[in-house]
Scaffold this motif. Structure first.
Motif, PDB file in Angstrom:
ATOM      1  N   ILE A 176     -85.918  -2.855 -41.848  1.00 13.55           N
ATOM      2  CA  ILE A 176     -87.058  -2.737 -40.917  1.00 13.55           C
ATOM      3  C   ILE A 176     -88.048  -3.893 -41.077  1.00 13.55           C
ATOM      4  N   HIS A 177     -88.918  -4.027 -40.079  1.00 17.52           N
ATOM      5  CA  HIS A 177     -89.949  -5.074 -40.105  1.00 17.52           C
ATOM      6  C   HIS A 177     -91.319  -4.481 -40.421  1.00 17.52           C
ATOM      7  N   HIS A 178     -91.553  -3.238 -39.986  1.00 12.32           N
ATOM      8  CA  HIS A 178     -92.905  -2.678 -40.081  1.00 12.32           C
ATOM      9  C   HIS A 178     -92.911  -1.590 -41.157  1.00 12.32           C
ATOM     10  N   HIS A 179     -93.080  -2.046 -42.402  1.00 11.39           N
ATOM     11  CA  HIS A 179     -92.887  -1.147 -43.538  1.00 11.39           C
ATOM     12  C   HIS A 179     -93.987  -0.103 -43.663  1.00 11.39           C
ATOM     13  N   ASP A 180     -95.236  -0.507 -43.456  1.00 10.42           N
ATOM     14  CA  ASP A 180     -96.331   0.471 -43.597  1.00 10.42           C
ATOM     15  C   ASP A 180     -96.145   1.648 -42.659  1.00 10.42           C
ATOM     16  N   SER A 181     -95.873   1.332 -41.396  1.00 13.01           N
ATOM     17  CA  SER A 181     -95.833   2.428 -40.427  1.00 13.01           C
ATOM     18  C   SER A 181     -94.612   3.312 -40.653  1.00 13.01           C
ATOM     19  N   THR A 182     -93.504   2.718 -41.089  1.00 13.07           N
ATOM     20  CA  THR A 182     -92.318   3.557 -41.336  1.00 13.07           C
ATOM     21  C   THR A 182     -92.544   4.466 -42.545  1.00 13.07           C
ATOM     22  N   ILE A 183     -93.115   3.892 -43.607  1.00 14.58           N
ATOM     23  CA  ILE A 183     -93.395   4.720 -44.797  1.00 14.58           C
ATOM     24  C   ILE A 183     -94.346   5.857 -44.421  1.00 14.58           C
ATOM     25  N   ASN A 184     -95.370   5.532 -43.665  1.00 17.86           N
ATOM     26  CA  ASN A 184     -96.341   6.569 -43.292  1.00 17.86           C
ATOM     27  C   ASN A 184     -95.725   7.645 -42.417  1.00 17.86           C
ATOM     28  N   LYS A 185     -94.827   7.234 -41.542  1.00 17.99           N
ATOM     29  CA  LYS A 185     -94.172   8.224 -40.681  1.00 17.99           C
ATOM     30  C   LYS A 185     -93.304   9.167 -41.521  1.00 17.99           C
ATOM     31  N   VAL A 186     -92.528   8.605 -42.441  1.00 22.04           N
ATOM     32  CA  VAL A 186     -91.681   9.467 -43.286  1.00 22.04           C
ATOM     33  C   VAL A 186     -92.561  10.406 -44.110  1.00 22.04           C
ATOM     34  N   LYS A 187     -93.692   9.885 -44.596  1.00 24.77           N
ATOM     35  CA  LYS A 187     -94.593  10.724 -45.404  1.00 24.77           C
ATOM     36  C   LYS A 187     -95.150  11.898 -44.597  1.00 24.77           C
ATOM     37  N   ARG A 188     -95.375  11.677 -43.332  1.00 28.12           N
ATOM     38  CA  ARG A 188     -95.880  12.766 -42.477  1.00 28.12           C
ATOM     39  C   ARG A 188     -94.811  13.826 -42.238  1.00 28.12           C
ATOM     40  N   LEU A 189     -93.550  13.408 -42.185  1.00 26.91           N
ATOM     41  CA  LEU A 189     -92.482  14.324 -41.755  1.00 26.91           C
ATOM     42  C   LEU A 189     -91.665  14.925 -42.901  1.00 26.91           C
ATOM     43  N   TYR A 190     -91.702  14.309 -44.072  1.00 23.26           N
ATOM     44  CA  TYR A 190     -90.863  14.741 -45.201  1.00 23.26           C
ATOM     45  C   TYR A 190     -91.722  14.824 -46.464  1.00 23.26           C
ATOM     46  N   PRO A 191     -91.365  15.728 -47.409  1.00 25.51           N
ATOM     47  CA  PRO A 191     -92.145  15.822 -48.644  1.00 25.51           C
ATOM     48  C   PRO A 191     -92.098  14.545 -49.487  1.00 25.51           C
ATOM     49  N   SER A 192     -91.016  13.785 -49.379  1.00 26.42           N
ATOM     50  CA  SER A 192     -90.856  12.636 -50.273  1.00 26.42           C
ATOM     51  C   SER A 192     -90.247  11.456 -49.509  1.00 26.42           C
ATOM     52  N   VAL A 193     -90.818  10.270 -49.740  1.00 25.39           N
ATOM     53  CA  VAL A 193     -90.323   9.075 -49.064  1.00 25.39           C
ATOM     54  C   VAL A 193     -89.773   8.082 -50.089  1.00 25.39           C
ATOM     55  N   GLY A 194     -88.580   7.575 -49.797  1.00 26.44           N
ATOM     56  CA  GLY A 194     -87.958   6.596 -50.683  1.00 26.44           C
ATOM     57  C   GLY A 194     -87.602   5.327 -49.936  1.00 26.44           C
ATOM     58  N   VAL A 195     -87.589   4.237 -50.693  1.00 28.53           N
ATOM     59  CA  VAL A 195     -87.163   2.957 -50.148  1.00 28.53           C
ATOM     60  C   VAL A 195     -86.043   2.439 -51.031  1.00 28.53           C
ATOM     61  N   SER A 196     -85.007   1.896 -50.389  1.00 22.32           N
ATOM     62  CA  SER A 196     -83.853   1.430 -51.145  1.00 22.32           C
ATOM     63  C   SER A 196     -83.710  -0.089 -51.042  1.00 22.32           C
ATOM     64  N   LEU A 197     -83.216  -0.689 -52.121  1.00 22.10           N
ATOM     65  CA  LEU A 197     -82.960  -2.131 -52.152  1.00 22.10           C
ATOM     66  C   LEU A 197     -81.495  -2.384 -52.481  1.00 22.10           C
ATOM     67  N   ASN A 198     -80.878  -3.289 -51.729  1.00 21.85           N
ATOM     68  CA  ASN A 198     -79.521  -3.732 -52.051  1.00 21.85           C
ATOM     69  C   ASN A 198     -79.508  -4.436 -53.411  1.00 21.85           C
ATOM     70  N   PRO A 199     -78.330  -4.575 -54.025  1.00 24.71           N
ATOM     71  CA  PRO A 199     -78.282  -5.216 -55.352  1.00 24.71           C
ATOM     72  C   PRO A 199     -78.907  -6.610 -55.372  1.00 24.71           C
ATOM     73  N   SER A 200     -78.762  -7.373 -54.295  1.00 21.55           N
ATOM     74  CA  SER A 200     -79.270  -8.746 -54.319  1.00 21.55           C
ATOM     75  C   SER A 200     -80.698  -8.872 -53.793  1.00 21.55           C
ATOM     76  N   THR A 201     -81.316  -7.772 -53.426  1.00 25.32           N
ATOM     77  CA  THR A 201     -82.716  -7.825 -52.962  1.00 25.32           C
ATOM     78  C   THR A 201     -83.636  -7.676 -54.168  1.00 25.32           C
ATOM     79  N   ASN A 202     -84.545  -8.653 -54.326  1.00 24.04           N
ATOM     80  CA  ASN A 202     -85.446  -8.645 -55.469  1.00 24.04           C
ATOM     81  C   ASN A 202     -86.507  -7.550 -55.327  1.00 24.04           C
TER      82      ASN A 202
END
Ligand code: DX5
Ligand code: ZN
Length: 222
Positions: A95-121
């Motif tokens: 995604i490009h718009h991280h704040d708004s996506t995180i906030n949306k998940v927080k509104r709709l779900y008890p817990s929000v997670g973000v995942s990183l691929n092995p090569s993403t720092n």
């Protein structure tokens, strides 16, 4: 000692008998069911979506942990919102718009997670976003398939992420997913991992051994 959550990844379960596969874990403690949603675009593979997750949600006695490996997480964030999923994780890379996506998940779900691929720092996630997260999932294989070999660089990423968590006094869980087994679980939890996803290691045996497989990943019984 803190509790380590074990998240059996249903990707490796017997799809013809998903209900009984789930039931084997009902008597166990500190279990999440890890559900890998793949779209054939972000990853080459396909798994399942709402119809199957809805059925699983009806019978589950443990929190559901959805791992989106899709190019359009917004669609799934909307369509899965009423299924009583506990944690919803999407890939930071998608995604490009991280704040708004995180906030949306927080509104709709008890817990929000973000995942990183092995090569993403891990530095790609700024401090102010890390502070808002409930979970960071570090992929220890390239996502898309079960049964792959654990990438050892994950140890360093866990250490660096745990250090940032301490510096920020942040509360997110660190979850690791891919190639987890009893040869790396202890090294991971020692470095700060709270939640281990395991598919092949747990389901690659007979159901009467699931419980010992799960317990062999937790540090207390080592
Ligand atoms: C991989 C998935 C994992 C997978 C793990 O893309 O995200 O959850 O099921 O499987 P194992 O434990 O077999 O590596
Ligand atoms: Zn996963």
């Amino acid at each position: 000692m803190k509790k380590i959550i074990i998240s059996p990844s249903l990707l490796a379960a017997d799809f013809l008998n998903l209900q009984s596969e789930l039931e084997h874990f009902f008597p166990m403690k500190d279990i999440w069911f890890h559900l890998d949603v793949m779209d054939g675009h972000f990853v080459p593979n396909l798994t399942f979506g709402r119809p199957i997750i809805e059925k699983l949600a009806k019978i589950s006695k443990h929190p559901l942990d959805v791992h989106l490996m899709v190019t359009n997480p917004a669609f799934y964030i909307d369509t899965l919102q009423d299924l009583h999923i506990h944690n919803l994780t999407f890939h930071y890379e998608t995604i490009h718009h991280h704040d708004s996506t995180i906030n949306k998940v927080k509104r709709l779900y008890p817990s929000v997670g973000v995942s990183l691929n092995p090569s993403t720092n891990i530095d790609i996630i700024p401090d102010y976003l890390l502070e808002q997260l409930d979970l960071v999932l570090l992929m220890s294989v390239n996502p898309g398939f079960g049964g792959q070999k654990f990438i050892a660089n994950t140890y360093r990423k866990v250490e660096a992420l745990d250090l940032r968590r301490k510096q920020l006094k942040a509360t997110f869980q660190i979850q690791v997913d891919g190639g987890v087994d009893d040869s790396n679980a202890n090294e991971l939890t020692k470095r700060g991992v709270d939640n281990l996803v395991a598919g092949t290691y747990i389901f690659g045996t007979f159901p009467q051994h699931y419980s010992e497989k799960v317990e062999s990943l937790r540090p207390l019984l080592k």
